[in-house]
Design a protein around this motif. Structure first.
Motif, short mmCIF file in Angstrom:
data_model
loop_
_atom_site.label_atom_id
_atom_site.label_comp_id
_atom_site.label_asym_id
_atom_site.label_seq_id
_atom_site.Cartn_x
_atom_site.Cartn_y
_atom_site.Cartn_z
N ALA A 165 10.01 0.47 -3.70
CA ALA A 165 10.98 1.14 -2.83
C ALA A 165 12.16 1.69 -3.63
CB ALA A 165 11.49 0.18 -1.76
N THR A 181 8.50 0.49 4.09
CA THR A 181 8.40 1.77 3.39
C THR A 181 7.28 2.62 3.96
OG1 THR A 181 9.40 0.99 1.34
CG2 THR A 181 7.86 2.82 1.16
N THR A 231 11.61 5.97 0.97
CA THR A 231 11.28 4.55 0.98
C THR A 231 12.29 3.79 1.84
OG1 THR A 231 12.54 4.35 -1.08
CG2 THR A 231 10.14 4.56 -1.27
#
Length: 818
Positions: free
Chosen positions: A323, A409, A419
């Motif tokens: 992420a 995400t 994300t």
């Protein structure tokens, strides 16, 4: 005492002439330093001199004043240092980062945050030592130890820490046990402990930390383990996409350019010899874009020849599911920061539908959007909210068991964002209604939809108190720079001032308050990232804004409440019309990070509906409050009215208490019913024909807003007895029973047949809520002249668009432009 008062006091104490001379004398005080030693104490100032006889009496008096002035000013400044800086004010400049200098015998370790993260800056503390990753035991661990961990990882400070393997159980040895840190150590290895590797802990005791989002200014990664670089996470001060081509420099958001990292206070490029598509995917996700695409490499080669790049010392190794860049591993070291066989890394990102440049509007009009399978509800800003999924035509929530940053995400990318910044649990962004569709969701990170992830359909033990939510990375659109609040007591309130183009230049000005309401205020608060609107003001004379911005530059503003920017709302454009003018009559707002969310229980309506024939002489109070149809005033007192009765159970599933807009001093006393109305119209009841024509209506004032019942563990706060405070607490509900006045629709004049029944709570949007779409309940109703059936009751937005179309002509409570 303020600085000015100190100066005035000394002016009077020393005399104006001596005071002026003493201040001027400070510039020459260096001449006396070799002869004078000052001893300063909070209550005593004394001096000594080696040659006091050589200093004239008048000069001594002037020097006394200078010393007192300097000391008192220092004390005045010190008293404010204790209080820090209020919200909205810039923080003091922080000292620059200096890499730690360790003694040769200090154990060389590296740290990382791992496990089941819900933010990139949190996780299980893992230590790399002697060629192996291990963990830290929670025995004796405290916030000082967490501070050392976060600082070593490049974050400004620690926010909190968690014991008992909150982020999952680690593997390998437990390297540290019984850590005792002061918080000032340069590395965790310098804290006192049982010794590296000496521990009696199990991995059920692995400790985790949450660090602040802010990075240490000037932070520079120092690799203490050059032979094990592939095991280390990336740590840099900042990351950016810098637009290089002129066509992209003018575009908002920036979607293409060089990837640059800030290391040691300097921006540097990354060599592309080991760069992969997975790395680009992570970078684009960080900046709010769901995907990446190809770009014209030839143009960037020409640019690189003209300007010599400064390269970072490392390459990047991402798997594509991270992420944030900080979760990727370091790649190979670039010797001396060179890139002889490559060029600076370039990424080109694909924006989501909502953030696409204007040429995409033709595409959006040409193709009808499919029914989405996922949506966000209850969030204050774009890209955040409770996750709801569509299954069998009905929207439901996700249980937070095993809810992770990876699954969050997938949701964010599916919705056209980047994300996830954070995976939220425990109903943090409000509780849903209806079914819980998914539990224990586990994703690989490459799914196109959260519905493709594996999950447990068994939801035993899950309730809406465990609803999962997300906060997504969204592109930087620059909306916040075109709007500001001015004159308020804090950053969450003030007069609304917008940056508009007038006469070929950008100027700040006010917004006309005519027609200004809570929907417009909602957009302002969202645009500034301040949460929800708590109030909309049509007069702001008590908030003196910028004098240069008094002129009205925007009028006729009408918002649906879902826009990302005030400029997206309907308004008059260049042709302004504001009879009252700006200044004291300019629009204003106050914002709040939380808001309530009222939801009606549709099953209660369905189960409690019945008919009653009631004589007019028993309905005088209801008649006075306009709870009967208009024909009731034309009939004698001994006639009957046919009433469709039902109960209403109204839940507050939001994040703060629901309170009436009017203060207690504004409540209206109704003598007939002998109670106060805190809201004159709290709910409306309507009956429609199948073609959408209204055939009967009713309304209900807030006879009394109180907590009838609450979820387990929540105490009632509001009770109407003895002129008590009115409201509905979060997690509680207010029940209006079927047998009280006005809890009905007068159906005396309607014919037998099939109808559509509708209830709307807070219909005039007097009180701000996180979500107005669920304030409406719809039912099918059949009346044969003697009996009535109520069935298929559901809340607005709880069914698929296809099923909603079977209720023609009814509101969906998405606010239309007024």
């Amino acid at each position: 005492m303020s600085d000015v008062r100190v100066l005035l006091t000394l002016h009077n104490l020393c005399g104006a002439r001596h005071f002026r001379r003493s201040v001027n004398a400070t510039s020459c005080s260096a001449l006396q330093v070799s002869h004078m030693v000052f001893h300063v104490h909070p209550l005593l100032i004394s001096w000594s001199t080696e040659a006091s006889s050589s200093v004239p009496i008048r000069m001594q008096k002037e020097l006394w004043c200078t010393v007192i002035l300097l000391v008192l000013l220092k004390l005045v400044q010190a008293q404010y240092e204790l209080h820090g800086y209020p919200p909205g004010y810039p923080d003091p400049e922080q000292e620059q980062y200096t890499p730690p200098v360790l003694e040769p015998d200090t154990p060389r370790i590296q740290l990382r945050l791992a496990g089941d993260k819900r933010k990139h800056n949190e996780g299980r503390v893992e230590v790399y030592y002697n060629g192996e990753w291990g963990t830290v035991c929670d025995d004796d661990f405290n916030i000082h130890a967490a501070q050392v961990v976060c600082r070593e990882l490049g974050y400004v400070e620690a926010v909190s820490w968690s014991p008992s393997s909150k982020y999952g159980k680690g593997e390998g040895p437990v390297w540290f046990d019984n850590l005792q840190c002061t918080g000032t150590e340069k590395t965790l290895a310098l804290c006192r402990s049982n010794g590296i590797g000496v521990s009696d802990c199990k991995h059920t005791e692995d400790v985790g930390v949450i660090c602040s989002d802010r990075r240490i200014p000037g932070f520079k990664f120092v690799n203490l383990l050059p032979n094990h670089v592939e095991n280390l996470d990336i740590r840099v001060e900042d990351v950016r996409i810098r637009a290089i081509l002129s066509s992209y420099r003018k575009r908002i958001p920036v979607t293409e350019g060089h990837v640059e990292v800030k290391d040691g206070g300097k921006w540097k490029q990354i060599c592309d010899t080991e760069w992969t598509q997975f790395n680009s995917r992570v970078i684009c996700g960080m900046f709010g874009f769901p995907g990446e695409r190809r770009y014209n490499a030839r143009v960037y080669k020409m640019f690189a020849r003209r300007r010599k790049p400064t390269y970072w010392d490392f390459s990047v190794n991402c798997t594509g599911t991270e992420a944030h860049l900080s979760s990727c591993r370091l790649g190979h070291t670039n010797s001396n920061g060179t890139c002889t066989e490559g060029l600076p890394v370039v990424v080109s990102c694909v924006p989501g539908r909502a953030f696409a440049p204007t040429p995409m509007t033709g595409f959006r009009k040409a193709f009808r959007q499919e029914q989405p399978l996922v949506r966000l509800r209850g969030g204050a800003i774009v890209g955040e909210g409770r996750v709801e999924v569509l299954k069998n035509g009905e929207w439901g929530t996700i249980c937070d068991d095993k809810w992770s940053l990876l699954a969050a995400t997938v949701v964010c990318r599916e919705l056209g964002f980047g994300t996830a910044k954070e995976a939220l649990s425990g109903g943090r962004l409000g509780q849903g209604m209806g079914p819980v569709h998914m539990n224990e969701v586990q994703c690989s990170g490459f799914e196109k939809s959260i519905t493709e992830c594996s999950f447990n359909a068994e939801i035993l033990g899950c309730s809406h108190e465990e609803d999962a939510a997300v906060r997504c990375n969204v592109p930087a659109m620059g909306f916040q720079q075109r709007l500001r609040l001015s004159g308020g007591r804090n950053p969450y309130e003030g007069r609304v001032e917008v940056l508009m183009e007038r006469n070929d230049s950008l100027v700040w000005g006010t917004v006309c308050s005519e027609g200004w309401g809570i929907m417009e205020a909602m957009v302002v608060c969202r645009q500034l990232g301040l949460g929800f609107a708590s109030n909309a003001f049509q007069e702001t004379w008590y908030w003196p804004g910028e004098v240069s911005a008094d002129q009205v530059v925007m009028s006729g503003v009408r918002c649906s409440g879902t826009e990302m920017s005030l400029s997206h709302c309907l308004h008059h454009g260049q042709h302004l019309s504001c009879p009252r003018g700006g200044g004291r009559h300019a629009a204003g707002v106050s914002c709040s990070e939380t808001a309530p969310d009222l939801v009606l229980n549709p099953l209660v309506v369905e189960q409690t509906t019945y008919m009653e024939d009631r004589p007019m002489f028993l309905l005088q109070c209801a008649y006075e409050e306009n709870c009967l149809s208009s024909t009731s005033g034309q009939v004698p007192a001994n006639t009957y009215r046919r009433l469709l009765r039902f109960s209403s159970q109204i839940h507050n599933n939001g994040q703060s208490d629901f309170r009436p807009k009017a203060g207690r001093h504004e409540w209206v006393w109704h003598e007939c019913h002998r109670h106060y109305h805190s809201m004159e119209v709290f709910t409306t009841y309507d009956l429609f024909s199948l073609n959408g024509s209204k055939v009967a209506e009713g309304h209900k004032a807030s006879f009394c807003l109180e907590d009838s019942e609450c979820d387990e563990g929540i105490e009632k706060k509001y009770e109407c007895a003895n002129f008590g405070e009115q409201g509905i607490t979060v997690g509680c509900w207010d029940t209006y029973r079927h047998d009280i006045d006005c809890q009905w629709i007068d159906i005396t004049d309607i014919k037998p047949g099939d109808y559509l029944f509708q209830i709307v709570i807070n219909p005039n949007y007097e009180v701000p809520e996180t979500d107005y779409t669920n304030n409406i309940t719809k039912c099918r109703c059949r009346y044969d002249g003697n009996r009535v059936w109520m069935y298929n009751c559901h809340n607005g937005g709880s069914l698929s668009a296809e099923l909603e179309q079977t209720f023609p002509g009814l509101l969906n409570n998405q606010v239309t432009h007024r």
